[in-house]
Design an enzyme around this catalytic site. Structure first.
Site, PDB file in Angstrom:
ATOM      1  N   HIS A 198     -10.484   9.743   6.617  1.00 10.47           N
ATOM      2  CA  HIS A 198     -10.271   8.357   6.177  1.00 10.47           C
ATOM      3  C   HIS A 198      -9.775   8.271   4.738  1.00 10.47           C
ATOM      4  O   HIS A 198      -8.848   7.517   4.445  1.00 10.47           O
ATOM      5  CB  HIS A 198     -11.557   7.538   6.357  1.00 10.47           C
ATOM      6  CG  HIS A 198     -11.978   7.422   7.789  1.00 10.47           C
ATOM      7  ND1 HIS A 198     -13.186   6.905   8.172  1.00 10.47           N
ATOM      8  CD2 HIS A 198     -11.348   7.770   8.940  1.00 10.47           C
ATOM      9  CE1 HIS A 198     -13.289   6.935   9.494  1.00 10.47           C
ATOM     10  NE2 HIS A 198     -12.185   7.466   9.983  1.00 10.47           N
TER      11      HIS A 198
ATOM     12  N   HIS B 189      -7.501   2.005  14.650  1.00  9.42           N
ATOM     13  CA  HIS B 189      -8.256   3.074  13.989  1.00  9.42           C
ATOM     14  C   HIS B 189      -7.720   4.453  14.383  1.00  9.42           C
ATOM     15  O   HIS B 189      -7.710   5.381  13.575  1.00  9.42           O
ATOM     16  CB  HIS B 189      -9.751   2.988  14.274  1.00  9.42           C
ATOM     17  CG  HIS B 189     -10.507   3.970  13.432  1.00  9.42           C
ATOM     18  ND1 HIS B 189     -10.866   3.716  12.125  1.00  9.42           N
ATOM     19  CD2 HIS B 189     -10.884   5.250  13.689  1.00  9.42           C
ATOM     20  CE1 HIS B 189     -11.440   4.797  11.616  1.00  9.42           C
ATOM     21  NE2 HIS B 189     -11.467   5.737  12.546  1.00  9.42           N
TER      22      HIS B 189
ATOM     23  N   ASP C  36      -6.569   7.408  11.845  1.00 13.91           N
ATOM     24  CA  ASP C  36      -6.959   8.818  11.902  1.00 13.91           C
ATOM     25  C   ASP C  36      -5.738   9.744  11.977  1.00 13.91           C
ATOM     26  O   ASP C  36      -5.734  10.829  11.385  1.00 13.91           O
ATOM     27  CB  ASP C  36      -7.847   9.069  13.132  1.00 13.91           C
ATOM     28  CG  ASP C  36      -9.293   8.614  12.892  1.00 13.91           C
ATOM     29  OD1 ASP C  36      -9.701   8.474  11.733  1.00 13.91           O
ATOM     30  OD2 ASP C  36      -9.999   8.412  13.909  1.00 13.91           O
TER      31      ASP C  36
ATOM     32  N   HIS D  65      -8.784  14.159  16.853  1.00 12.69           N
ATOM     33  CA  HIS D  65      -8.595  15.036  15.694  1.00 12.69           C
ATOM     34  C   HIS D  65      -8.035  16.391  16.101  1.00 12.69           C
ATOM     35  O   HIS D  65      -7.271  17.001  15.358  1.00 12.69           O
ATOM     36  CB  HIS D  65      -9.905  15.189  14.927  1.00 12.69           C
ATOM     37  CG  HIS D  65     -10.386  13.885  14.363  1.00 12.69           C
ATOM     38  ND1 HIS D  65      -9.656  13.157  13.462  1.00 12.69           N
ATOM     39  CD2 HIS D  65     -11.499  13.151  14.609  1.00 12.69           C
ATOM     40  CE1 HIS D  65     -10.311  12.044  13.156  1.00 12.69           C
ATOM     41  NE2 HIS D  65     -11.426  12.021  13.851  1.00 12.69           N
TER      42      HIS D  65
ATOM     43  N   HIS E 147      12.001  -4.776 -24.036  1.00  5.55           N
ATOM     44  CA  HIS E 147      13.423  -5.066 -24.274  1.00  5.55           C
ATOM     45  C   HIS E 147      13.929  -6.089 -23.287  1.00  5.55           C
ATOM     46  O   HIS E 147      14.627  -5.747 -22.351  1.00  5.55           O
ATOM     47  CB  HIS E 147      14.234  -3.766 -24.154  1.00  5.55           C
ATOM     48  CG  HIS E 147      15.608  -3.866 -24.736  1.00  5.55           C
ATOM     49  ND1 HIS E 147      16.694  -4.335 -24.024  1.00  5.55           N
ATOM     50  CD2 HIS E 147      16.077  -3.559 -25.973  1.00  5.55           C
ATOM     51  CE1 HIS E 147      17.785  -4.287 -24.799  1.00  5.55           C
ATOM     52  NE2 HIS E 147      17.432  -3.818 -25.969  1.00  5.55           N
TER      53      HIS E 147
HETATM   54 ZN   LIG Z   1     -11.750   7.782  12.053  1.00  5.97          ZN
END
Ligand SMILES: [Zn+2]
Length: 439
Positions: free
Chosen positions: A81, A238, A242, A265, A344
């Protein structure tokens, strides 16, 4: 015309404290600015000698429920995260210091990280951003039914389908990942778990910090959470969060379209590994060039290979074209963020004329180094004649910088006739003379 892409780090440290999801221990996290080309690192402040580990795909250790990286016996759990927020907001270099083995879970989303990174602010650094541009489709598939494909694209995009047990909560979402879109559409999406899974984990005492305040629990067809769903399709959003976090382990800004079906994952990190391999393979076959050849222009990376100038003194974003041996056109997008506008002038920003002359000099020296086929020499500005400033240059203008070689004596001395053009009108011009010295 995109502005030059430089690496960025935080302008100052960003802090966040809270609870670790898996151990339930309190944790303080501090994201510190870091040097160009150093990437993202985690530092364990709670251990002796405060060891660090690079957030790279080579250091991935486990991918069950969360992504864990490590080196030797050192471990950092649930890195996805914070990495997702850093990567999506364009932070290339940072050190994430923690006094525990896992970042705070916050509300289960990346929003607490986004808020703190925004509060700290970003600063550009003197190095070109590293990219991975997808040239051909790359895919990974896992036994558990995840399928990820990445296709060539000018942007970083993710199209994702997620589905739960018995295909319940099947959701689809497709978006480009830009800082603004990410902050609004992806970062607030919270972690979710299936009751079947957490029940077993709770019995094994594996999610001590877990509660309805930092995760949505799905039980059968009902959704349990302290706060109502933030989006009807919060789960797939979500999943995209991930994916961004796991692909950040590549350490490069991705230009490609990820099409993900039931990602996790395991599959995400496998794709990151495949991208790293593809990058190494391309890098190995690309010849090292002392100077790009041909009539095509130069992108910012190539310009920085040739010119020693760096932000905020690099006055050319890219070379659009060469014409034969003697003509060149470069471009500079003048944005309100240019540091010189601050003074400037306050309330009336105008680009200083001398910086337009500097832009002419930089573009002209690219041409001369191309003629001498060497980037190993430094051009010294000898004189500027007949310099005229015809119109003011304002924030938002795009400067077209033209230079034409009018005289050259051997390899050592050259004269170029230069002009800067905005909206087809000459804003400044001059005759510049250079001499070259070997580095
Ligand atoms: Zn997550």
């Amino acid at each position: 015309m995109p502005a030059a892409e430089f690496q960025h780090t935080l302008a100052k440290a960003a802090s966040l404290s809270g609870t670790s999801l898996h151990t339930g221990a309190p944790v303080s996290l501090k994201i510190q600015p870091a040097a160009p080309d150093s990437g993202i690192k985690f530092k364990r402040k709670d251990l002796q000698d405060e060891p660090t580990v690079d957030a790279t795909i080579a250091n991935v250790k486990t991918v069950e429920r969360a992504t864990t990286i490590g080196e030797g016996s050192l471990r950092v759990h649930t890195v996805e995260h914070v990495l997702s927020a850093l990567s999506a907001l364009g932070v290339d270099n940072a050190i994430i210091e923690m006094d525990a083995n896992e970042p705070p879970i916050g509300d289960g989303s990346a929003l607490p990280y986004v808020d703190e990174i925004r509060r700290a602010g970003l600063v550009p650094q003197e190095a070109p951003r590293r990219f991975f541009r997808v040239r051909e489709p790359i895919s990974v598939e896992t036994k558990s039914g995840s399928l990820l494909v990445i296709l060539p694209d000018d942007e970083f995009r993710i199209s994702c389908t997620q589905s739960g047990p018995e295909n319940r909560f099947t959701q689809f979402f497709s978006t480009a990942i830009t800082p603004a879109i990410y902050e609004k559409e992806i970062a607030p999406a919270r972690t979710f778990v299936y009751y079947e899974d957490v029940q077993a984990l709770m019995e094994k005492n594996l999610i001590k910090g877990g509660s309805l305040e930092n995760a949505i629990v799905v039980r059968g067809d009902s959704v349990l959470s302290k706060e109502p769903l933030r989006f009807p399709d919060e789960f797939v959003r979500h999943k995209i969060l991930d994916i961004v976090g796991d692909l950040a382990l590549l350490g490069r800004a991705i230009r490609g379209h990820v099409v993900a079906v039931r990602p996790g994952h395991g599959a995400n990190t496998e794709l990151a590994r495949a991208l790293a391999k593809a990058h190494e393979a391309t890098a190995a076959v690309l010849p090292k060039r002392s100077f790009p050849l041909g009539e095509g222009g130069l992108d910012i990376n190539e310009v920085m290979n040739v010119l020693p100038h760096r932000y905020p003194f690099l006055m050319v974003d890219r070379i659009l074209s060469f014409e034969g041996e003697t003509k060149i056109t470069g471009i500079k997008s003048v944005t309100i963020n240019e540091p010189f506008f601050q003074g400037h002038f306050p309330g009336h920003p105008v680009m200083p004329g001398v910086l337009q002359v500097e832009a002419m000099a930089q573009v002209a020296s690219v041409l001369m180094m191309r003629i001498s086929k060497s980037a190993s020499r430094v051009g010294y500005f000898v004189s500027a004649d007949g310099v005229k400033f015809r119109k003011p240059v304002f924030p938002g203008d795009t400067l077209f910088i033209h230079a034409e070689l009018t005289k050259s004596r051997g390899n050592r001395l050259a004269k170029a006739s230069c002009k800067c053009v905005v909206n087809d009108a000459i804003v400044s011009e001059g005759e510049l003379m250079f001499t070259f010295i070997d580095k």
